[in-house]
Design a protein around this motif. Sequence first.
Motif, PDB file in Angstrom:
ATOM      1  N   PHE A   5       0.828  -1.206   0.000  1.00 52.74           N
ATOM      2  CA  PHE A   5       0.000   0.000   0.000  1.00 52.74           C
ATOM      3  C   PHE A   5       0.861   1.255   0.000  1.00 52.74           C
ATOM      4  N   LEU A   6       1.875   1.286   0.858  1.00 51.52           N
ATOM      5  CA  LEU A   6       2.759   2.457   0.926  1.00 51.52           C
ATOM      6  C   LEU A   6       3.575   2.606  -0.346  1.00 51.52           C
ATOM      7  N   SER A   7       4.011   1.488  -0.920  1.00 46.41           N
ATOM      8  CA  SER A   7       4.765   1.559  -2.178  1.00 46.41           C
ATOM      9  C   SER A   7       3.901   2.122  -3.303  1.00 46.41           C
ATOM     10  N   GLU A   8       2.626   1.712  -3.301  1.00 45.32           N
ATOM     11  CA  GLU A   8       1.708   2.198  -4.331  1.00 45.32           C
ATOM     12  C   GLU A   8       1.447   3.699  -4.174  1.00 45.32           C
ATOM     13  N   ARG A   9       1.452   4.207  -2.932  1.00 46.85           N
ATOM     14  CA  ARG A   9       1.139   5.616  -2.651  1.00 46.85           C
ATOM     15  C   ARG A   9       2.391   6.452  -2.403  1.00 46.85           C
ATOM     16  N   ILE A  10       3.558   5.941  -2.707  1.00 49.35           N
ATOM     17  CA  ILE A  10       4.795   6.639  -2.367  1.00 49.35           C
ATOM     18  C   ILE A  10       4.918   7.990  -3.063  1.00 49.35           C
ATOM     19  N   SER A  11       4.418   8.078  -4.304  1.00 49.07           N
ATOM     20  CA  SER A  11       4.519   9.355  -5.024  1.00 49.07           C
ATOM     21  C   SER A  11       3.675  10.430  -4.350  1.00 49.07           C
ATOM     22  N   TRP A  12       2.457  10.063  -3.886  1.00 51.46           N
ATOM     23  CA  TRP A  12       1.598  11.025  -3.189  1.00 51.46           C
ATOM     24  C   TRP A  12       2.191  11.408  -1.833  1.00 51.46           C
ATOM     25  N   ILE A  13       2.764  10.443  -1.147  1.00 54.74           N
ATOM     26  CA  ILE A  13       3.391  10.727   0.153  1.00 54.74           C
ATOM     27  C   ILE A  13       4.565  11.679  -0.023  1.00 54.74           C
ATOM     28  N   LEU A  14       5.394  11.414  -1.049  1.00 52.04           N
ATOM     29  CA  LEU A  14       6.544  12.293  -1.297  1.00 52.04           C
ATOM     30  C   LEU A  14       6.092  13.691  -1.703  1.00 52.04           C
ATOM     31  N   LEU A  15       4.991  13.785  -2.480  1.00 50.70           N
ATOM     32  CA  LEU A  15       4.461  15.094  -2.865  1.00 50.70           C
ATOM     33  C   LEU A  15       3.997  15.875  -1.639  1.00 50.70           C
ATOM     34  N   PHE A  16       3.307  15.181  -0.725  1.00 51.64           N
ATOM     35  CA  PHE A  16       2.836  15.843   0.492  1.00 51.64           C
ATOM     36  C   PHE A  16       4.024  16.313   1.342  1.00 51.64           C
ATOM     37  N   VAL A  17       5.020  15.461   1.496  1.00 51.52           N
ATOM     38  CA  VAL A  17       6.211  15.836   2.272  1.00 51.52           C
ATOM     39  C   VAL A  17       6.915  17.022   1.624  1.00 51.52           C
ATOM     40  N   ALA A  18       7.012  17.004   0.282  1.00 52.27           N
ATOM     41  CA  ALA A  18       7.680  18.101  -0.425  1.00 52.27           C
ATOM     42  C   ALA A  18       6.920  19.415  -0.229  1.00 52.27           C
ATOM     43  N   LEU A  19       5.582  19.359  -0.298  1.00 54.60           N
ATOM     44  CA  LEU A  19       4.778  20.584  -0.099  1.00 54.60           C
ATOM     45  C   LEU A  19       4.950  21.136   1.310  1.00 54.60           C
ATOM     46  N   GLN A  20       4.959  20.262   2.315  1.00 57.79           N
ATOM     47  CA  GLN A  20       5.137  20.724   3.692  1.00 57.79           C
ATOM     48  C   GLN A  20       6.539  21.269   3.892  1.00 57.79           C
ATOM     49  N   GLY A  21       7.508  20.599   3.275  1.00 56.68           N
ATOM     50  CA  GLY A  21       8.885  21.091   3.390  1.00 56.68           C
ATOM     51  C   GLY A  21       9.052  22.455   2.733  1.00 56.68           C
ATOM     52  N   MET A  22       8.388  22.629   1.553  1.00 54.05           N
ATOM     53  CA  MET A  22       8.461  23.925   0.873  1.00 54.05           C
ATOM     54  C   MET A  22       7.801  25.025   1.706  1.00 54.05           C
ATOM     55  N   SER A  23       6.672  24.701   2.346  1.00 51.92           N
ATOM     56  CA  SER A  23       5.995  25.688   3.195  1.00 51.92           C
ATOM     57  C   SER A  23       6.884  26.105   4.355  1.00 51.92           C
ATOM     58  N   LEU A  24       7.538  25.152   5.012  1.00 52.40           N
ATOM     59  CA  LEU A  24       8.428  25.470   6.128  1.00 52.40           C
ATOM     60  C   LEU A  24       9.643  26.266   5.664  1.00 52.40           C
ATOM     61  N   PHE A  25      10.147  25.926   4.464  1.00 52.76           N
ATOM     62  CA  PHE A  25      11.305  26.650   3.940  1.00 52.76           C
ATOM     63  C   PHE A  25      10.956  28.110   3.651  1.00 52.76           C
ATOM     64  N   ILE A  26       9.759  28.328   3.051  1.00 52.56           N
ATOM     65  CA  ILE A  26       9.318  29.702   2.768  1.00 52.56           C
ATOM     66  C   ILE A  26       9.130  30.481   4.063  1.00 52.56           C
ATOM     67  N   ALA A  27       8.530  29.830   5.079  1.00 53.54           N
ATOM     68  CA  ALA A  27       8.336  30.502   6.369  1.00 53.54           C
ATOM     69  C   ALA A  27       9.676  30.809   7.037  1.00 53.54           C
ATOM     70  N   TYR A  28      10.674  29.982   6.755  1.00 52.99           N
ATOM     71  CA  TYR A  28      11.990  30.181   7.378  1.00 52.99           C
ATOM     72  C   TYR A  28      12.713  31.377   6.767  1.00 52.99           C
ATOM     73  N   ILE A  29      12.579  31.550   5.438  1.00 55.19           N
ATOM     74  CA  ILE A  29      13.306  32.639   4.783  1.00 55.19           C
ATOM     75  C   ILE A  29      12.485  33.922   4.714  1.00 55.19           C
ATOM     76  N   ASP A  30      11.157  33.817   4.931  1.00 54.91           N
ATOM     77  CA  ASP A  30      10.301  35.007   4.886  1.00 54.91           C
ATOM     78  C   ASP A  30       9.914  35.377   6.316  1.00 54.91           C
ATOM     79  N   SER A  31      10.451  36.464   6.780  1.00 56.42           N
ATOM     80  CA  SER A  31      10.240  36.868   8.175  1.00 56.42           C
ATOM     81  C   SER A  31       8.811  37.304   8.445  1.00 56.42           C
ATOM     82  N   THR A  32       8.053  37.628   7.382  1.00 55.95           N
ATOM     83  CA  THR A  32       6.666  38.057   7.586  1.00 55.95           C
ATOM     84  C   THR A  32       5.748  36.881   7.919  1.00 55.95           C
TER      85      THR A  32
END
Length: 334
Positions: A5-32
């Motif tokens: 099941f996890l292997s079948e959904r790995i692309s969606w899981i990685l997409l979700f992790v990437a989106l959360q990581g991008m959000s945290l990265f933007i919040a880290y570099i944007d002081s607002t």
Amino acid sequence: MIRNFLSERISWILLFVALQGMSLFIAYIDSTIPFASMLYISFLSFLLFAVFLFFRYFKETRFYKSLQDWESSLDLSEVAEPVSPFETIVVRSITEQTALLKAELSENRIQLEQEKDDLLSWIHEVKTPMTAMQLMIGRVENVTLKSQLNQEWLRIHLLLDQQLHQKRLTVIENDLYIEQIHLESIVFNEIQTMQSWCIQKGIGFDIQLDSTNVLSDAKWLSFIIRQLLTNAIKYSKKSDIFIRSYEKEGQICLDVTDKGRGIDQKDLPRIFDKGFTSTTNHREQVSTGIGLYLAKKAALPLLIKINVKSQIGQGTTATLSFPKQNEFVNLQGM
């Protein structure tokens, strides 16, 4: 299944992790953008995503588990009902293929039954000229020619009989009639049938039947003994074949012992395999590798055990161990 099941959904899981990581990265570099708030939102998102995966796992894998546990039979009732468009496509495809297989199987079964009926009819038709031929051979005055003709007639008779019983083996349970049988009459009848062959090869019989009454089916027991005697005669030269019946541990046994060439020890485990002849005499043409196979198959529903002991150059002993009466009582509720 979890790993699948996890292997079948790995692309969606990685997409979700990437989106959360991008959000945290933007919040880290944007002081607002408050980083702590974004981190809290990401934590809640991960928690919600984990709960989502948990429930989706049970919902989506139910169908595929039923496919995994399906025994590949033609019964689709074991497959769970589809709950998604893709599962519906899978079920539709399986249903169509199963319907085709059922139709093909039914057609092949009818064809096989027809071929079997045709062969059985042909065998019975051949028996008429065979009987006439036997009467004609009886009128031959040349003793040598008569002996040779009798031997060839017997070979054809045994081959036809073998084919007839081979086709009937598939429905042997419908043909059984279990009763008390005298071994003596069956043994002597089979020996008499092969008398011309034995005379031609100079083979005699030493018979000692101490226990004669067994519980079995006369027709199929005759067939089994016929296969053992055929092998004993075929691979023996001028010598006696010893036939003994006795009681051992409350069980009646019948030994057929010849002084022929014997069987190699490495071949003994395979002698009941269909088509197996020999490894030491592999190029020999007289053996078909079918007699002992058919004898073993016929012996199973009769609860008869066949054991063969042999040594190269010292002969072979085939032992039939008959069931006790209570074994048939327990099996058939007699």
